[in-house]
Design a protein around this motif. Structure first.
Motif, PDB file in Angstrom:
ATOM      1  N   LYS A 195      39.727  25.972 -29.859  1.00  0.00           N
ATOM      2  CA  LYS A 195      40.490  24.759 -29.360  1.00  0.00           C
ATOM      3  C   LYS A 195      40.472  24.739 -27.863  1.00  0.00           C
ATOM      4  O   LYS A 195      40.794  25.858 -27.335  1.00  0.00           O
ATOM      5  CB  LYS A 195      41.944  24.810 -30.022  1.00  0.00           C
ATOM      6  N   SER A 196      40.339  23.647 -27.261  1.00  0.00           N
ATOM      7  CA  SER A 196      40.108  23.479 -25.832  1.00  0.00           C
ATOM      8  C   SER A 196      41.182  23.871 -25.191  1.00  0.00           C
ATOM      9  O   SER A 196      41.206  24.852 -24.057  1.00  0.00           O
ATOM     10  CB  SER A 196      39.800  21.917 -25.459  1.00  0.00           C
ATOM     11  N   HIS A 197      42.426  23.669 -25.644  1.00  0.00           N
ATOM     12  CA  HIS A 197      43.699  23.927 -24.808  1.00  0.00           C
ATOM     13  C   HIS A 197      43.877  25.346 -24.841  1.00  0.00           C
ATOM     14  O   HIS A 197      44.464  25.871 -23.732  1.00  0.00           O
ATOM     15  CB  HIS A 197      45.134  23.147 -25.369  1.00  0.00           C
ATOM     16  N   ALA A 198      43.397  26.120 -25.806  1.00  0.00           N
ATOM     17  CA  ALA A 198      43.659  27.542 -26.151  1.00  0.00           C
ATOM     18  C   ALA A 198      42.842  28.318 -25.103  1.00  0.00           C
ATOM     19  O   ALA A 198      43.220  28.945 -24.438  1.00  0.00           O
ATOM     20  CB  ALA A 198      43.586  28.165 -27.436  1.00  0.00           C
ATOM     21  N   ARG A 199      41.572  27.638 -25.015  1.00  0.00           N
ATOM     22  CA  ARG A 199      40.519  28.126 -24.003  1.00  0.00           C
ATOM     23  C   ARG A 199      41.048  28.290 -22.723  1.00  0.00           C
ATOM     24  O   ARG A 199      41.036  29.142 -21.863  1.00  0.00           O
ATOM     25  CB  ARG A 199      39.078  27.797 -24.261  1.00  0.00           C
ATOM     26  N   LYS A 200      41.576  26.891 -22.474  1.00  0.00           N
ATOM     27  CA  LYS A 200      42.122  26.797 -20.951  1.00  0.00           C
ATOM     28  C   LYS A 200      43.375  27.614 -20.463  1.00  0.00           C
ATOM     29  O   LYS A 200      43.521  28.274 -19.579  1.00  0.00           O
ATOM     30  CB  LYS A 200      42.573  25.290 -20.779  1.00  0.00           C
ATOM     31  N   GLN A 201      44.107  27.806 -21.798  1.00  0.00           N
ATOM     32  CA  GLN A 201      45.387  28.795 -21.669  1.00  0.00           C
ATOM     33  C   GLN A 201      44.896  30.220 -21.227  1.00  0.00           C
ATOM     34  O   GLN A 201      45.562  30.622 -20.284  1.00  0.00           O
ATOM     35  CB  GLN A 201      46.258  28.680 -22.601  1.00  0.00           C
ATOM     36  N   GLU A 202      43.978  30.699 -22.083  1.00  0.00           N
ATOM     37  CA  GLU A 202      43.443  31.873 -21.996  1.00  0.00           C
ATOM     38  C   GLU A 202      42.536  32.311 -20.796  1.00  0.00           C
ATOM     39  O   GLU A 202      42.353  33.366 -20.318  1.00  0.00           O
ATOM     40  CB  GLU A 202      43.035  32.348 -23.365  1.00  0.00           C
ATOM     41  N   GLY A 203      41.800  31.266 -20.268  1.00  0.00           N
ATOM     42  CA  GLY A 203      40.808  31.499 -19.483  1.00  0.00           C
ATOM     43  C   GLY A 203      39.615  32.036 -19.820  1.00  0.00           C
ATOM     44  O   GLY A 203      38.910  32.986 -19.182  1.00  0.00           O
ATOM     45  N   LEU A 204      39.144  31.656 -21.220  1.00  0.00           N
ATOM     46  CA  LEU A 204      38.245  32.484 -21.828  1.00  0.00           C
ATOM     47  C   LEU A 204      37.359  31.408 -22.698  1.00  0.00           C
ATOM     48  O   LEU A 204      37.576  30.316 -22.954  1.00  0.00           O
ATOM     49  CB  LEU A 204      38.821  33.590 -23.096  1.00  0.00           C
ATOM     50  N   ILE A 205      36.043  31.741 -22.870  1.00  0.00           N
ATOM     51  CA  ILE A 205      35.127  31.108 -23.646  1.00  0.00           C
ATOM     52  C   ILE A 205      34.765  31.839 -24.985  1.00  0.00           C
ATOM     53  O   ILE A 205      35.036  33.260 -24.854  1.00  0.00           O
ATOM     54  CB  ILE A 205      33.971  30.561 -22.805  1.00  0.00           C
ATOM     55  N   LEU A 206      34.336  31.265 -25.926  1.00  0.00           N
ATOM     56  CA  LEU A 206      33.877  32.055 -27.168  1.00  0.00           C
ATOM     57  C   LEU A 206      32.501  31.908 -27.074  1.00  0.00           C
ATOM     58  O   LEU A 206      31.849  30.841 -27.305  1.00  0.00           O
ATOM     59  CB  LEU A 206      34.522  31.206 -28.350  1.00  0.00           C
ATOM     60  N   ILE A 207      31.563  32.965 -27.477  1.00  0.00           N
ATOM     61  CA  ILE A 207      30.162  32.924 -27.593  1.00  0.00           C
ATOM     62  C   ILE A 207      29.848  33.571 -28.774  1.00  0.00           C
ATOM     63  O   ILE A 207      30.124  34.677 -29.281  1.00  0.00           O
ATOM     64  CB  ILE A 207      29.585  33.890 -26.358  1.00  0.00           C
ATOM     65  N   GLU A 208      29.219  32.960 -29.552  1.00  0.00           N
ATOM     66  CA  GLU A 208      28.729  33.131 -31.071  1.00  0.00           C
ATOM     67  C   GLU A 208      27.154  33.307 -31.084  1.00  0.00           C
ATOM     68  O   GLU A 208      26.504  32.548 -30.647  1.00  0.00           O
ATOM     69  CB  GLU A 208      29.171  32.041 -31.938  1.00  0.00           C
ATOM     70  N   GLY A 209      26.702  34.285 -31.687  1.00  0.00           N
ATOM     71  CA  GLY A 209      25.351  34.769 -31.899  1.00  0.00           C
ATOM     72  C   GLY A 209      24.775  35.706 -30.881  1.00  0.00           C
ATOM     73  O   GLY A 209      25.119  35.890 -29.938  1.00  0.00           O
ATOM     74  N   LYS A 210      23.709  36.402 -31.559  1.00  0.00           N
ATOM     75  CA  LYS A 210      23.077  37.296 -30.906  1.00  0.00           C
ATOM     76  C   LYS A 210      22.306  36.904 -29.664  1.00  0.00           C
ATOM     77  O   LYS A 210      22.332  37.234 -28.327  1.00  0.00           O
ATOM     78  CB  LYS A 210      22.214  38.317 -31.601  1.00  0.00           C
ATOM     79  N   LYS A 211      21.501  35.766 -29.770  1.00  0.00           N
ATOM     80  CA  LYS A 211      20.867  35.382 -28.736  1.00  0.00           C
ATOM     81  C   LYS A 211      21.642  34.518 -27.532  1.00  0.00           C
ATOM     82  O   LYS A 211      21.369  34.980 -26.338  1.00  0.00           O
ATOM     83  CB  LYS A 211      20.187  34.149 -29.111  1.00  0.00           C
ATOM     84  N   GLU A 212      22.723  33.873 -28.069  1.00  0.00           N
ATOM     85  CA  GLU A 212      23.631  33.365 -26.967  1.00  0.00           C
ATOM     86  C   GLU A 212      24.318  34.501 -26.233  1.00  0.00           C
ATOM     87  O   GLU A 212      24.357  34.511 -24.988  1.00  0.00           O
ATOM     88  CB  GLU A 212      24.794  32.519 -27.890  1.00  0.00           C
ATOM     89  N   ILE A 213      24.603  35.663 -26.909  1.00  0.00           N
ATOM     90  CA  ILE A 213      25.311  36.476 -25.883  1.00  0.00           C
ATOM     91  C   ILE A 213      24.504  37.366 -25.362  1.00  0.00           C
ATOM     92  O   ILE A 213      24.674  37.891 -24.060  1.00  0.00           O
ATOM     93  CB  ILE A 213      26.079  37.673 -27.247  1.00  0.00           C
ATOM     94  N   SER A 214      23.019  37.693 -25.640  1.00  0.00           N
ATOM     95  CA  SER A 214      22.119  38.196 -24.771  1.00  0.00           C
ATOM     96  C   SER A 214      22.051  37.351 -23.640  1.00  0.00           C
ATOM     97  O   SER A 214      21.617  37.999 -22.692  1.00  0.00           O
ATOM     98  CB  SER A 214      20.892  38.416 -25.602  1.00  0.00           C
ATOM     99  N   LEU A 215      21.775  36.198 -23.707  1.00  0.00           N
ATOM    100  CA  LEU A 215      21.484  35.303 -22.544  1.00  0.00           C
ATOM    101  C   LEU A 215      22.576  35.329 -21.549  1.00  0.00           C
ATOM    102  O   LEU A 215      22.473  35.236 -20.461  1.00  0.00           O
ATOM    103  CB  LEU A 215      21.197  33.904 -23.207  1.00  0.00           C
ATOM    104  N   ALA A 216      23.879  35.222 -22.251  1.00  0.00           N
ATOM    105  CA  ALA A 216      25.054  35.247 -21.229  1.00  0.00           C
ATOM    106  C   ALA A 216      25.069  36.597 -20.450  1.00  0.00           C
ATOM    107  O   ALA A 216      25.352  36.423 -19.251  1.00  0.00           O
ATOM    108  CB  ALA A 216      26.450  35.220 -22.082  1.00  0.00           C
ATOM    109  N   LEU A 217      24.737  37.762 -21.095  1.00  0.00           N
ATOM    110  CA  LEU A 217      24.738  38.927 -20.397  1.00  0.00           C
ATOM    111  C   LEU A 217      23.525  39.066 -19.422  1.00  0.00           C
ATOM    112  O   LEU A 217      23.950  39.672 -18.239  1.00  0.00           O
ATOM    113  CB  LEU A 217      24.706  40.070 -21.515  1.00  0.00           C
TER     114      LEU A 217
END
Length: 266
Positions: free
Chosen positions: A22-44
């Motif tokens: 949920k968008s409000h929770a991401r803003k409150q925590e200051g975090l994003i959610l990354i799912e998947g091996k390719k997505e995490i590898s590209l983020a790193l």
């Protein structure tokens, strides 16, 4: 190495990850959610620093976790059960979910070449469309994607997922339309707006000079702010009964015409 195991979907850490959809929770925590091996590898690869990582070994073996360039002292890593993974992942078979602070990107931080090719989108609403545009931007190796007045969170998990992680490979900036127009004009970038009226066929435009390809929503198109600022309106000729394409399809067609004119140089 063995990692702490979370069995229950009611575990507080799992509940926290579930809320990050949920968008409000991401803003409150200051975090994003990354799912998947390719997505995490590209983020790193893009220098994103993970906060935590949760994996289900049936789909994501521990050996893959060990291969990641992670500071194991700083990133909290947990093995989870199938039940827990089903709660936190849109696609449980992806087998891995991570959290991270979102990257901070500003318009003036962009380092452009002498002859840039940019994609600009205004008021995009659907995460799937934004994700598809990001894939086009990555495939065409455009210099940046600028998102004006967005109607969806740039780091919505659906954007990250539908872009296959290209949100991390393409310099992507959010800014108001008026600010972006002034920024483009100051740098001598020609503004091409996709529009139905007073337009020339897209393939007759000259995209070999510094260019910004600008797209609006399917429902209302671009605002007058962009149409009045344009150096040229362009259109994809339609031969059927409808008068326009999905914005992500239109973006792909025009972007690759620009790349063709430029000899597909990076």
């Amino acid at each position: 190495m063995p990692y702490p195991l979370i069995q229950s979907a009611q575990n507080p850490k799992i509940k926290r990850l579930y809320q990050l959809h949920k968008s409000h929770a991401r803003k409150q925590e200051g975090l994003i959610l990354i799912e998947g091996k390719k997505e995490i590898s590209l983020a790193l690869q893009a220098g994103i620093q993970l906060e935590s990582l949760f994996f289900y070994p049936r789909y994501t073996p521990e050996s893959w976790i060990e291969s990641l360039p992670l500071d194991k002292q700083k990133v909290r890593i947990f093995e989870v059960s199938e039940e827990a993974m089903q709660k936190i992942a849109y696609r449980p078979e992806s087998g891995v979910v991570a959290t991270a602070p979102p990257p901070v990107r500003r318009l003036d931080d962009l380092q452009l070449p002498s002859n840039p090719l940019l994609i600009v989108v205004e008021a995009i609403e659907k995460p799937g469309n934004l994700g598809a545009i990001l894939r086009t931007a990555d495939a065409a190796s455009v210099d940046a994607l600028i998102v004006c007045d967005p109607q969806t969170d740039l780091f919505n998990p659906n954007v990250i997922r539908s872009s296959l992680g290209c949100i991390f490979t393409v310099p992507t900036i959010c800014a108001p339309s008026e600010t972006v127009i002034a920024w483009l004009k100051k740098r001598g970038v020609c503004i091409y707006t996709a529009a139905l009226n007073a337009s020339i066929p897209y393939h007759t435009a000259d995209f070999t000079r510094p260019s910004a390809l600008v797209f609006g929503t399917e429902a209302t198109g671009l605002s007058d702010t962009w149409l009045q600022a344009a150096d040229q309106n362009i259109i994809i000729p339609m031969s059927g009964y409808i008068d326009s394409l999905n914005v992500s399809n239109a973006c792909a067609i025009i972007t690759f015409e620009a790349k063709r004119q430029r000899g597909f140089k990076r």
